[in-house]
Design a protein around this motif. Structure first.
Motif, PDB file in Angstrom:
ATOM      1  N   ALA A 308       0.840  -1.209   0.000  1.00  0.00           N
ATOM      2  CA  ALA A 308       0.000   0.000   0.000  1.00  0.00           C
ATOM      3  C   ALA A 308       0.873   1.257   0.000  1.00  0.00           C
ATOM      4  O   ALA A 308       0.365   2.371  -0.100  1.00  0.00           O
ATOM      5  N   MET A 309       2.183   1.067   0.132  1.00  0.00           N
ATOM      6  CA  MET A 309       3.089   2.222   0.137  1.00  0.00           C
ATOM      7  C   MET A 309       4.037   2.197  -1.064  1.00  0.00           C
ATOM      8  O   MET A 309       5.054   2.887  -1.062  1.00  0.00           O
ATOM      9  N   ASP A 310       3.678   1.413  -2.075  1.00  0.00           N
ATOM     10  CA  ASP A 310       4.512   1.374  -3.286  1.00  0.00           C
ATOM     11  C   ASP A 310       4.132   2.541  -4.192  1.00  0.00           C
ATOM     12  O   ASP A 310       3.426   2.383  -5.186  1.00  0.00           O
ATOM     13  N   VAL A 311       4.592   3.697  -3.823  1.00  0.00           N
ATOM     14  CA  VAL A 311       4.170   4.920  -4.489  1.00  0.00           C
ATOM     15  C   VAL A 311       5.409   5.651  -5.013  1.00  0.00           C
ATOM     16  O   VAL A 311       6.345   5.896  -4.250  1.00  0.00           O
ATOM     17  N   ALA A 312       5.392   6.002  -6.290  1.00  0.00           N
ATOM     18  CA  ALA A 312       6.541   6.709  -6.861  1.00  0.00           C
ATOM     19  C   ALA A 312       6.469   8.202  -6.559  1.00  0.00           C
ATOM     20  O   ALA A 312       7.469   8.834  -6.247  1.00  0.00           O
ATOM     21  N   ARG A 313       5.263   8.770  -6.700  1.00  0.00           N
ATOM     22  CA  ARG A 313       5.090  10.212  -6.496  1.00  0.00           C
ATOM     23  C   ARG A 313       4.063  10.450  -5.394  1.00  0.00           C
ATOM     24  O   ARG A 313       2.864  10.493  -5.659  1.00  0.00           O
ATOM     25  N   PRO A 314       4.490  10.610  -4.172  1.00  0.00           N
ATOM     26  CA  PRO A 314       3.551  10.757  -3.052  1.00  0.00           C
ATOM     27  C   PRO A 314       2.679  12.003  -3.211  1.00  0.00           C
ATOM     28  O   PRO A 314       3.150  13.127  -3.049  1.00  0.00           O
ATOM     29  N   SER A 315       1.405  11.783  -3.546  1.00  0.00           N
ATOM     30  CA  SER A 315       0.574  12.901  -3.992  1.00  0.00           C
ATOM     31  C   SER A 315       0.307  13.936  -2.902  1.00  0.00           C
ATOM     32  O   SER A 315       0.166  15.112  -3.195  1.00  0.00           O
ATOM     33  N   ASN A 316       0.237  13.491  -1.643  1.00  0.00           N
ATOM     34  CA  ASN A 316      -0.123  14.449  -0.588  1.00  0.00           C
ATOM     35  C   ASN A 316       1.060  15.233  -0.030  1.00  0.00           C
ATOM     36  O   ASN A 316       0.879  16.094   0.820  1.00  0.00           O
ATOM     37  N   PHE A 317       2.268  14.928  -0.499  1.00  0.00           N
ATOM     38  CA  PHE A 317       3.428  15.580   0.101  1.00  0.00           C
ATOM     39  C   PHE A 317       3.392  17.093  -0.096  1.00  0.00           C
ATOM     40  O   PHE A 317       3.839  17.865   0.758  1.00  0.00           O
ATOM     41  N   VAL A 318       2.821  17.521  -1.205  1.00  0.00           N
ATOM     42  CA  VAL A 318       2.749  18.961  -1.471  1.00  0.00           C
ATOM     43  C   VAL A 318       1.983  19.689  -0.360  1.00  0.00           C
ATOM     44  O   VAL A 318       2.250  20.845  -0.043  1.00  0.00           O
ATOM     45  N   ARG A 319       1.039  18.977   0.253  1.00  0.00           N
ATOM     46  CA  ARG A 319       0.303  19.601   1.369  1.00  0.00           C
ATOM     47  C   ARG A 319       1.212  19.794   2.583  1.00  0.00           C
ATOM     48  O   ARG A 319       1.075  20.767   3.330  1.00  0.00           O
ATOM     49  N   ILE A 320       2.120  18.864   2.777  1.00  0.00           N
ATOM     50  CA  ILE A 320       3.075  19.024   3.890  1.00  0.00           C
ATOM     51  C   ILE A 320       3.963  20.238   3.615  1.00  0.00           C
ATOM     52  O   ILE A 320       4.214  21.067   4.490  1.00  0.00           O
ATOM     53  N   LEU A 321       4.416  20.364   2.382  1.00  0.00           N
ATOM     54  CA  LEU A 321       5.221  21.539   2.019  1.00  0.00           C
ATOM     55  C   LEU A 321       4.437  22.817   2.276  1.00  0.00           C
ATOM     56  O   LEU A 321       4.965  23.813   2.777  1.00  0.00           O
ATOM     57  N   GLU A 322       3.158  22.769   1.949  1.00  0.00           N
ATOM     58  CA  GLU A 322       2.289  23.935   2.136  1.00  0.00           C
ATOM     59  C   GLU A 322       2.184  24.298   3.624  1.00  0.00           C
ATOM     60  O   GLU A 322       2.247  25.473   3.987  1.00  0.00           O
ATOM     61  N   ILE A 323       2.042  23.278   4.472  1.00  0.00           N
ATOM     62  CA  ILE A 323       1.945  23.521   5.920  1.00  0.00           C
ATOM     63  C   ILE A 323       3.176  24.284   6.410  1.00  0.00           C
ATOM     64  O   ILE A 323       3.083  25.176   7.254  1.00  0.00           O
ATOM     65  N   PHE A 324       4.332  23.939   5.851  1.00  0.00           N
ATOM     66  CA  PHE A 324       5.575  24.584   6.281  1.00  0.00           C
ATOM     67  C   PHE A 324       5.986  25.722   5.346  1.00  0.00           C
ATOM     68  O   PHE A 324       7.169  26.100   5.322  1.00  0.00           O
ATOM     69  N   ASP A 325       5.024  26.231   4.598  1.00  0.00           N
ATOM     70  CA  ASP A 325       5.312  27.339   3.679  1.00  0.00           C
ATOM     71  C   ASP A 325       6.507  27.065   2.776  1.00  0.00           C
ATOM     72  O   ASP A 325       7.284  27.973   2.472  1.00  0.00           O
ATOM     73  N   HIS A 326       6.661  25.833   2.395  1.00  0.00           N
ATOM     74  CA  HIS A 326       7.763  25.426   1.500  1.00  0.00           C
ATOM     75  C   HIS A 326       9.139  25.768   2.078  1.00  0.00           C
ATOM     76  O   HIS A 326      10.098  25.940   1.344  1.00  0.00           O
ATOM     77  N   ASP A 327       9.196  25.862   3.411  1.00  0.00           N
ATOM     78  CA  ASP A 327      10.470  26.165   4.060  1.00  0.00           C
ATOM     79  C   ASP A 327      11.133  24.844   4.491  1.00  0.00           C
ATOM     80  O   ASP A 327      10.728  24.201   5.459  1.00  0.00           O
ATOM     81  N   TYR A 328      12.159  24.477   3.757  1.00  0.00           N
ATOM     82  CA  TYR A 328      12.815  23.177   3.928  1.00  0.00           C
ATOM     83  C   TYR A 328      13.380  22.992   5.343  1.00  0.00           C
ATOM     84  O   TYR A 328      13.258  21.928   5.941  1.00  0.00           O
ATOM     85  N   LEU A 329      13.952  24.033   5.903  1.00  0.00           N
ATOM     86  CA  LEU A 329      14.569  23.892   7.223  1.00  0.00           C
ATOM     87  C   LEU A 329      13.527  23.736   8.324  1.00  0.00           C
ATOM     88  O   LEU A 329      13.685  22.928   9.239  1.00  0.00           O
ATOM     89  N   ASN A 330      12.455  24.496   8.198  1.00  0.00           N
ATOM     90  CA  ASN A 330      11.336  24.364   9.127  1.00  0.00           C
ATOM     91  C   ASN A 330      10.781  22.951   9.112  1.00  0.00           C
ATOM     92  O   ASN A 330      10.478  22.351  10.138  1.00  0.00           O
ATOM     93  N   LEU A 331      10.625  22.458   7.891  1.00  0.00           N
ATOM     94  CA  LEU A 331      10.080  21.131   7.679  1.00  0.00           C
ATOM     95  C   LEU A 331      10.965  20.085   8.335  1.00  0.00           C
ATOM     96  O   LEU A 331      10.501  19.189   9.042  1.00  0.00           O
ATOM     97  N   LYS A 332      12.265  20.216   8.160  1.00  0.00           N
ATOM     98  CA  LYS A 332      13.194  19.221   8.697  1.00  0.00           C
ATOM     99  C   LYS A 332      13.238  19.219  10.216  1.00  0.00           C
ATOM    100  O   LYS A 332      13.571  18.219  10.838  1.00  0.00           O
TER     101      LYS A 332
END
Ligand SMILES: *Cc1c(COP(=O)(O)O)cnc(C)c1O
Length: 439
Positions: A308-332
């Motif tokens: 169920a996790m054999d996914v090449a392009r995780p579709s919802n990840f963009v929402r996680i980026l959105e939550i963190f305003d696309h700030d990579y360091l915040n996200l990490k």
């Protein structure tokens, strides 16, 4: 509350439109314009609130009055009418068991909530609603079950012949009534292509209201916040010694499309205490790589035990980026990730069963292992992982561990019902004829 498209080319819409449309026309994902914060009121009686009331208070700001309160509370009650136990496995690691619902996987929560929203919203529609969904296993069963016998809604499920487990196939094919299971002579991608072709067929869309129930729909994504709250309540009451200072849990989520973990992070932003999130993937590791390197390098999906996790392009990840305003360091800061091989997954299933008597499914095993490694490297913390499905749903469990553990009664009953499915080739014309037959 409005939802904008993460691609920012389609207009913002309310909860109702976002649920009915599923995806904005610009192929982005709907995202709430503002993330609500839970109030003092919510927390003051948190320990004593019924689960349906917690669900209601969590979701209400997102629905923003587009379903009346009484109905929304009823929908919440129907959505969470089963247990979400937090089970301690080691002193530091617990499992949040999400498999006590109708089809034994966490997807029951989103599917039940969405089906009831759709029933509510489609009351005003004159044409028939057809929900079309492609599945590699768990989604189909949850959606079929969620929509079973829902008035005015037909469900068409596409699944790859011979590529889902025995129990998953029975869950898809033994309901009947408004559920039609199509056994496609192809793989999951073929199923997805067929569903997408139908959803883009303008001629068909003139005759029926066609929608998809996939995991990007806000009405499936948002209710997945609920069980993180139930976990936290058990965490503070049972797991932690009341005398000790309560530590916030590290939350580890076996991830494929990243919808489930994204809902957890959203819950955290609204006010739910969590120390850290860990995304545990199998060898389909685009996101762990991204977190390590800052670069999103796509590669084709590889088949694994945790399919169920054999996914090449995780579709919802963009929402996680959105939550963190696309700030990579915040996200990490908030999100760690790890990728786990099949070999390690199988070894973890055996070891945890032998040492602790706890039977993991392959997805849960990925979560357990990633959490265990994290806690080793970050001593003094504790946490839980999401056990996303019951082991009996995956034929490999018996091969690896030699048992399916305690099999729920509902599984036995499935074997007594006749399989009803229609075999089709991966050919759109065949599908279209079937869809037109339902108009
Ligand atoms: C769908 C599924 C997952 C992955 O969830 P995402 O929200 O896609 O990350 C994990 N485990 C099981 C058992 C699933 O069915």
């Amino acid at each position: 509350m409005k939802y904008f498209s993460t691609n920012r080319k389609a207009p913002a819409v309310g909860f109702r439109e976002a649920t009915l449309l599923g995806q904005p026309a610009d192929k982005g994902l709907y995202f709430p314009e503002r993330i609500p914060r839970l109030t003092e009121d919510f927390w003051s009686d948190f320990a004593d609130k019924p689960p349906a009331q917690i669900a209601f208070e969590v979701i209400a700001p997102f629905v923003a009055g587009e379903i009346d309160d009484e109905e929304l509370l009823r929908i919440c009650a129907e959505t969470v009418d089963f247990e979400f136990p937090l089970v301690r496995i080691t002193p530091e690691i617990s499992a949040l068991e999400l498999f006590h619902g109708a089809t034994l996987a966490f997807k029951d929560v989103g599917a039940r909530f969405m089906s009831r929203c759709l029933r509510y919203f489609s009351k005003e529609k004159s044409e028939k609603t057809i929900v079309i969904v492609a599945t590699s296993g768990d989604t189909g069963g949850a959606v079929a079950n969620g929509f079973y016998d829902v008035d005015g809604v037909e469900v068409v499920i596409l699944y790859p012949k011979g590529k889902v487990s025995k129990v998953q196939e029975l869950q898809l094919t033994t309901l009947g009534r408004n559920i039609t299971a199509l056994e496609v002579g192809g793989n999951f991608d073929d199923c997805q292509t067929l569903a997408k072709t139908a959803l883009a067929d303008e001629e068909l869309k003139k005759k029926v209201f066609l929608t998809s129930a996939n995991s990007i729909n806000v009405a499936r994504w948002l209710p997945q916040q609920f069980y993180y709250f139930y976990a936290y309540r058990q965490w503070i009451s049972e797991i932690q010694n009341p005398k000790s200072e309560i530590r916030n849990p590290v939350v580890c989520v076996p991830s494929g499309n990243f919808g489930n973990i994204c809902a957890g992070i959203l819950a955290h932003i609204t006010g739910l205490p969590c120390a850290k999130f860990i995304a545990a993937t199998n060898v389909n590791d685009v996101i762990p790589n991204f977190l390590a390197t800052g670069e999103m390098r796509e590669k084709p999906a590889v088949a694994t035990l945790s399919n169920a996790m054999d996914v090449a392009r995780p579709s919802n990840f963009v929402r996680i980026l959105e939550i963190f305003d696309h700030d990579y360091l915040n996200l990490k800061e908030k999100l760690a990730a790890a990728s786990v091989t099949d070999e390690t997954t199988a070894a973890t299933m055996r070891a945890v069963y032998e040492k602790h008597g706890y039977l993991l499914d392959p997805h849960g095993a990925v979560g357990f292992y990633a959490l265990e490694r994290y806690l080793e490297n970050n001593p003094g913390q504790a946490g839980y992982f999401l056990e996303t499905a019951h082991p009996v749903k995956f034929d490999s469990v018996e091969q690896i561990v030699g048992t399916f553990g305690d099999v729920p009664e509902s599984v036995g009953a499935l074997y007594e019902r006749p399989k009803q499915s229609i075999e089709i080739a991966p050919d759109y014309e065949e599908l279209k004829e079937i869809l037109l037959g339902k108009v």
